[in-house]
Design an enzyme around this catalytic site. Structure first.
Site, short mmCIF file in Angstrom:
data_model
loop_
_atom_site.label_atom_id
_atom_site.label_comp_id
_atom_site.label_asym_id
_atom_site.label_seq_id
_atom_site.Cartn_x
_atom_site.Cartn_y
_atom_site.Cartn_z
N GLY A 32 11.65 1.42 -5.07
CA GLY A 32 10.95 1.90 -3.87
C GLY A 32 11.74 2.91 -3.05
O GLY A 32 11.16 3.84 -2.49
N ASP A 51 11.72 0.71 0.89
CA ASP A 51 10.60 1.59 1.18
C ASP A 51 9.68 1.03 2.26
O ASP A 51 9.32 1.72 3.20
CB ASP A 51 9.79 1.90 -0.10
CG ASP A 51 9.40 0.64 -0.89
OD1 ASP A 51 9.73 -0.49 -0.44
OD2 ASP A 51 8.75 0.78 -1.93
N ASP A 101 6.30 -5.48 4.06
CA ASP A 101 4.90 -5.92 4.02
C ASP A 101 4.86 -7.40 4.38
O ASP A 101 4.90 -7.75 5.56
CB ASP A 101 4.36 -5.62 2.62
CG ASP A 101 2.89 -5.95 2.47
OD1 ASP A 101 2.21 -6.14 3.49
OD2 ASP A 101 2.39 -6.02 1.33
N LYS A 133 4.25 -2.41 7.55
CA LYS A 133 2.87 -2.85 7.79
C LYS A 133 2.99 -4.11 8.62
O LYS A 133 3.77 -4.99 8.29
CB LYS A 133 2.19 -3.22 6.46
CG LYS A 133 1.91 -2.07 5.54
CD LYS A 133 1.01 -2.56 4.40
CE LYS A 133 1.37 -1.90 3.10
NZ LYS A 133 0.60 -2.42 1.96
N PHE A 158 -2.88 0.20 1.25
CA PHE A 158 -1.95 0.39 0.15
C PHE A 158 -1.60 1.87 0.04
O PHE A 158 -2.47 2.72 -0.01
CB PHE A 158 -2.53 -0.12 -1.17
CG PHE A 158 -1.45 -0.35 -2.18
CD1 PHE A 158 -0.72 -1.52 -2.18
CD2 PHE A 158 -1.13 0.64 -3.11
CE1 PHE A 158 0.32 -1.72 -3.08
CE2 PHE A 158 -0.09 0.45 -4.01
CZ PHE A 158 0.63 -0.74 -4.00
N VAL A 159 -0.30 2.15 0.07
CA VAL A 159 0.14 3.55 0.06
C VAL A 159 1.02 3.84 -1.16
O VAL A 159 1.70 2.96 -1.68
CB VAL A 159 0.91 3.91 1.35
CG1 VAL A 159 -0.01 3.92 2.55
CG2 VAL A 159 2.08 2.96 1.60
N ASP A 199 4.83 3.09 -5.35
CA ASP A 199 4.04 3.22 -6.57
C ASP A 199 2.86 2.26 -6.61
O ASP A 199 2.78 1.30 -5.84
CB ASP A 199 4.92 2.90 -7.78
CG ASP A 199 5.25 1.40 -7.85
OD1 ASP A 199 5.79 0.88 -6.85
OD2 ASP A 199 4.93 0.76 -8.86
N ARG A 237 4.66 7.58 -7.82
CA ARG A 237 5.90 7.56 -7.06
C ARG A 237 6.34 8.94 -6.62
O ARG A 237 6.96 9.12 -5.59
CB ARG A 237 7.03 7.04 -7.95
CG ARG A 237 7.34 5.60 -7.74
CD ARG A 237 8.60 5.25 -8.48
NE ARG A 237 8.48 3.97 -9.15
CZ ARG A 237 8.41 2.81 -8.52
NH1 ARG A 237 8.49 2.75 -7.21
NH2 ARG A 237 8.26 1.69 -9.19
#
Ligand code: IMP
Ligand code: MG
Length: 170
Positions: A40, A95, A98, A126, A147-148, A154, A160
């Site tokens: 990530g 990255d 969550d 998030k 979802f990004v 990825d 990615r």
């Protein structure tokens, strides 16, 4: 599936400069090391590092918990030992925060390995699905519960290398 740009590469780079200055200020008098979580932080880690002093050390761990857009809840890849972290102030770089389970477990492992202190920097956070209470010290951007992908993030290994951070709409 459609993609919508959420954060442009220009905003990411601008934010990275500010983050690395703040991080540098905090660690300037400390023996410290960056610990990047792969894959990530594939772009985030080196982009931060570029703005930091040339003697700044780094390590990476390759940890995974995701399948598709859902966390499996099982984290794999934490090493048994990591000597470079011992007696160092460790900054974990990831990255995205969550549910928090990844950083919760990684943080715990780093503490057990004898780090003097542990802090966390994430590019994205998030705030909706948090299951573990993890304190992050530096956050690039707070984003809604979408979802990004892109800039290292990825979907099953894909997207990615998109330069911007994009939201995926199924
Ligand atoms: P957590 O353990 O649920 O906090 O999830 C952390 C990890 O899940 C991150 O390091 C990412 O690799 C992955 N992840 C969470 N949300 C996303 C997303 O929107 N896109 C891509 N990866 C994500
Ligand atoms: Mg990750």
């Amino acid at each position: 599936m459609t993609f919508k740009t959420l954060i442009s590469q220009k905003s990411i780079q601008k934010r990275n400069r500010v983050l690395s200055q703040e991080i540098q200020r905090y660690y300037s008098q400390k023996e410290w090391i960056l610990l990047g979580l792969m894959n990530g932080s594939l772009y985030f880690l080196p982009d931060l590092l570029r703005h930091l002093p040339p003697q700044t050390p780094m390590e990476t761990w390759k940890v995974t918990s995701y399948l598709g857009t859902q966390s499996t809840g099982k984290l794999r890849g934490i090493p048994r030992s990591c000597p470079p972290l011992k007696n160092k102030h460790v900054l974990i770089v990831d990255d995205i925060l969550d549910t928090g389970s990844t950083l919760f477990e990684v943080r715990h492992a780093v503490e057990k390995m004898g780090a003097l202190s542990v802090r966390i920097a994430v590019l994205l956070s998030k705030n909706v699905r948090r299951q573990k209470n993890v304190k992050v010290h530096w956050v690039g951007f707070k984003i809604p519960n979408r979802f990004v992908v892109g800039y290292g993030l990825d979907l099953d290994g894909k997207y990615r290398n998109l330069p911007d951070i994009q939201e995926i709409q199924p």
